[in-house]
Scaffold this motif. Structure first.
Motif, PDB file in Angstrom:
ATOM      1  N   MET A  14       0.841  -1.180   0.000  1.00  0.00           N
ATOM      2  CA  MET A  14       0.000   0.000   0.000  1.00  0.00           C
ATOM      3  C   MET A  14       0.892   1.250   0.000  1.00  0.00           C
ATOM      4  N   THR A  15       0.558   2.187  -0.834  1.00  0.00           N
ATOM      5  CA  THR A  15       1.328   3.411  -0.961  1.00  0.00           C
ATOM      6  C   THR A  15       0.932   4.379   0.142  1.00  0.00           C
ATOM      7  N   PRO A  16       1.936   4.978   0.831  1.00  0.00           N
ATOM      8  CA  PRO A  16       1.589   5.943   1.873  1.00  0.00           C
ATOM      9  C   PRO A  16       0.935   7.169   1.254  1.00  0.00           C
ATOM     10  N   PRO A  17       0.031   7.794   1.996  1.00  0.00           N
ATOM     11  CA  PRO A  17      -0.631   8.984   1.451  1.00  0.00           C
ATOM     12  C   PRO A  17       0.381  10.108   1.217  1.00  0.00           C
ATOM     13  N   VAL A  18       0.128  10.866   0.183  1.00  0.00           N
ATOM     14  CA  VAL A  18       0.982  12.002  -0.134  1.00  0.00           C
ATOM     15  C   VAL A  18       0.630  13.132   0.824  1.00  0.00           C
ATOM     16  N   SER A  19       1.667  13.675   1.479  1.00  0.00           N
ATOM     17  CA  SER A  19       1.382  14.784   2.385  1.00  0.00           C
ATOM     18  C   SER A  19       1.224  16.054   1.565  1.00  0.00           C
ATOM     19  N   ARG A  20       0.222  16.784   1.875  1.00  0.00           N
ATOM     20  CA  ARG A  20      -0.040  18.036   1.153  1.00  0.00           C
ATOM     21  C   ARG A  20       0.378  19.203   2.024  1.00  0.00           C
ATOM     22  N   PRO A  21       0.998  20.177   1.403  1.00  0.00           N
ATOM     23  CA  PRO A  21       1.378  21.357   2.187  1.00  0.00           C
ATOM     24  C   PRO A  21       0.136  22.097   2.652  1.00  0.00           C
ATOM     25  N   GLU A  22       0.311  22.788   3.768  1.00  0.00           N
ATOM     26  CA  GLU A  22      -0.794  23.599   4.253  1.00  0.00           C
ATOM     27  C   GLU A  22      -1.133  24.645   3.199  1.00  0.00           C
ATOM     28  N   PRO A  23      -2.410  24.926   3.041  1.00  0.00           N
ATOM     29  CA  PRO A  23      -2.761  25.964   2.056  1.00  0.00           C
ATOM     30  C   PRO A  23      -2.282  27.333   2.546  1.00  0.00           C
ATOM     31  N   PHE A  24      -1.835  28.120   1.624  1.00  0.00           N
ATOM     32  CA  PHE A  24      -1.390  29.455   1.977  1.00  0.00           C
ATOM     33  C   PHE A  24      -2.581  30.406   1.938  1.00  0.00           C
ATOM     34  N   GLU A  25      -3.466  30.200   2.896  1.00  0.00           N
ATOM     35  CA  GLU A  25      -4.633  31.059   3.077  1.00  0.00           C
ATOM     36  C   GLU A  25      -5.160  30.814   4.476  1.00  0.00           C
ATOM     37  N   GLY A  26      -6.086  31.605   4.888  1.00  0.00           N
ATOM     38  CA  GLY A  26      -6.703  31.422   6.194  1.00  0.00           C
ATOM     39  C   GLY A  26      -6.008  32.228   7.283  1.00  0.00           C
ATOM     40  N   PRO A  27      -6.460  32.039   8.521  1.00  0.00           N
ATOM     41  CA  PRO A  27      -5.969  32.850   9.642  1.00  0.00           C
ATOM     42  C   PRO A  27      -4.456  32.741   9.879  1.00  0.00           C
ATOM     43  N   LEU A  28      -3.909  31.523   9.769  1.00  0.00           N
ATOM     44  CA  LEU A  28      -2.472  31.380   9.998  1.00  0.00           C
ATOM     45  C   LEU A  28      -1.683  32.127   8.927  1.00  0.00           C
ATOM     46  N   TYR A  29      -2.133  32.067   7.683  1.00  0.00           N
ATOM     47  CA  TYR A  29      -1.455  32.785   6.610  1.00  0.00           C
ATOM     48  C   TYR A  29      -1.548  34.295   6.842  1.00  0.00           C
ATOM     49  N   GLU A  30      -2.715  34.749   7.261  1.00  0.00           N
ATOM     50  CA  GLU A  30      -2.876  36.184   7.541  1.00  0.00           C
ATOM     51  C   GLU A  30      -1.919  36.620   8.649  1.00  0.00           C
ATOM     52  N   THR A  31      -1.803  35.799   9.681  1.00  0.00           N
ATOM     53  CA  THR A  31      -0.878  36.111  10.782  1.00  0.00           C
ATOM     54  C   THR A  31       0.558  36.109  10.282  1.00  0.00           C
ATOM     55  N   ALA A  32       0.894  35.122   9.449  1.00  0.00           N
ATOM     56  CA  ALA A  32       2.248  35.053   8.895  1.00  0.00           C
ATOM     57  C   ALA A  32       2.577  36.320   8.108  1.00  0.00           C
ATOM     58  N   ARG A  33       1.633  36.779   7.312  1.00  0.00           N
ATOM     59  CA  ARG A  33       1.857  37.999   6.539  1.00  0.00           C
ATOM     60  C   ARG A  33       2.022  39.206   7.467  1.00  0.00           C
ATOM     61  N   ASP A  34       1.195  39.293   8.506  1.00  0.00           N
ATOM     62  CA  ASP A  34       1.305  40.407   9.455  1.00  0.00           C
ATOM     63  C   ASP A  34       2.642  40.387  10.194  1.00  0.00           C
ATOM     64  N   VAL A  35       3.075  39.189  10.604  1.00  0.00           N
ATOM     65  CA  VAL A  35       4.363  39.069  11.301  1.00  0.00           C
ATOM     66  C   VAL A  35       5.497  39.452  10.358  1.00  0.00           C
ATOM     67  N   ALA A  36       5.460  38.959   9.124  1.00  0.00           N
ATOM     68  CA  ALA A  36       6.510  39.291   8.157  1.00  0.00           C
ATOM     69  C   ALA A  36       6.558  40.798   7.904  1.00  0.00           C
ATOM     70  N   ASP A  37       5.394  41.413   7.789  1.00  0.00           N
ATOM     71  CA  ASP A  37       5.357  42.867   7.592  1.00  0.00           C
ATOM     72  C   ASP A  37       5.931  43.602   8.800  1.00  0.00           C
ATOM     73  N   ALA A  38       5.516  43.187  10.002  1.00  0.00           N
ATOM     74  CA  ALA A  38       5.993  43.847  11.221  1.00  0.00           C
ATOM     75  C   ALA A  38       7.496  43.615  11.408  1.00  0.00           C
ATOM     76  N   ALA A  39       7.968  42.422  11.088  1.00  0.00           N
ATOM     77  CA  ALA A  39       9.391  42.111  11.245  1.00  0.00           C
ATOM     78  C   ALA A  39      10.230  42.891  10.244  1.00  0.00           C
ATOM     79  N   GLY A  40       9.610  43.333   9.173  1.00  0.00           N
ATOM     80  CA  GLY A  40      10.341  44.106   8.173  1.00  0.00           C
ATOM     81  C   GLY A  40      11.001  45.335   8.762  1.00  0.00           C
ATOM     82  N   ALA A  41      10.332  45.988   9.694  1.00  0.00           N
ATOM     83  CA  ALA A  41      10.913  47.175  10.325  1.00  0.00           C
ATOM     84  C   ALA A  41      12.176  46.806  11.107  1.00  0.00           C
TER      85      ALA A  41
END
Length: 160
Positions: A1-28
């Motif tokens: 039996m073939t192991p299931p292919v792991s899919r990357p987390e989608p780049f959307e949703g609350p975690l993505y929004e937080t990631a974008r906010d952190v990246a923007d804030a860290a830019g300073a």
């Protein structure tokens, strides 16, 4: 039996929004640190500073390991080392136990440059921190420490 292919987390949703906010804030923060480092003489690129820092932090590091540390190909890392060596900031020498291996070390001038860059970054951050309350400073420090710990754990997966 073939192991299931792991899919990357989608780049959307609350975690993505937080990631974008952190990246923007860290830019300073990263911008202030980069500008401060660039005011040192001789002027070194962020990659050159990263390479010197990696060599200083890893005794007996070789070119292959340095390339992995800075995320560059071996030929590009070799040229980077050529420039740092020509500037008197880095030294290549043969390993005592394996004459075929070349080890890298930071020279005294290289250590001085790294210390100067660190001092300038600290002063730049100090000037910004003066505008925060003591509580905000503590919150920032705790958040950055937690982020640094998580980054160490995630290092193999975020080098996209």
């Amino acid at each position: 039996m073939t192991p299931p292919v792991s899919r990357p987390e989608p780049f959307e949703g609350p975690l993505y929004e937080t990631a974008r906010d952190v990246a923007d804030a860290a830019g300073a923060l990263t911008d202030a640190c980069e500008r401060a480092s660039q005011s040192a003489s001789p002027r070194l690129s962020a990659l050159q500073l990263r390479a010197l820092t990696a060599v200083r932090g890893s005794p007996r590091i070789n070119l292959t390991r340095l390339a992995e540390e800075v995320g560059a190909a071996a030929p590009a890392t070799s040229r980077l080392c050529d420039r740092l060596e020509a500037a008197g900031l880095l030294r290549r020498s043969r390993a005592d136990d394996d004459r075929r291996e070349i080890v890298l070390t930071v020279t005294q001038s290289g250590r001085e440059i790294l210390e100067t860059a660190a001092d300038r970054r600290t002063k730049a951050v100090y000037e910004i921190l003066k505008h925060l309350s003591p509580g905000q400073r503590q919150d920032l420090l705790h958040g950055l420490q937690a982020f640094a710990d998580a980054a160490d754990e995630a290092k193999p997966s975020y080098g996209m």
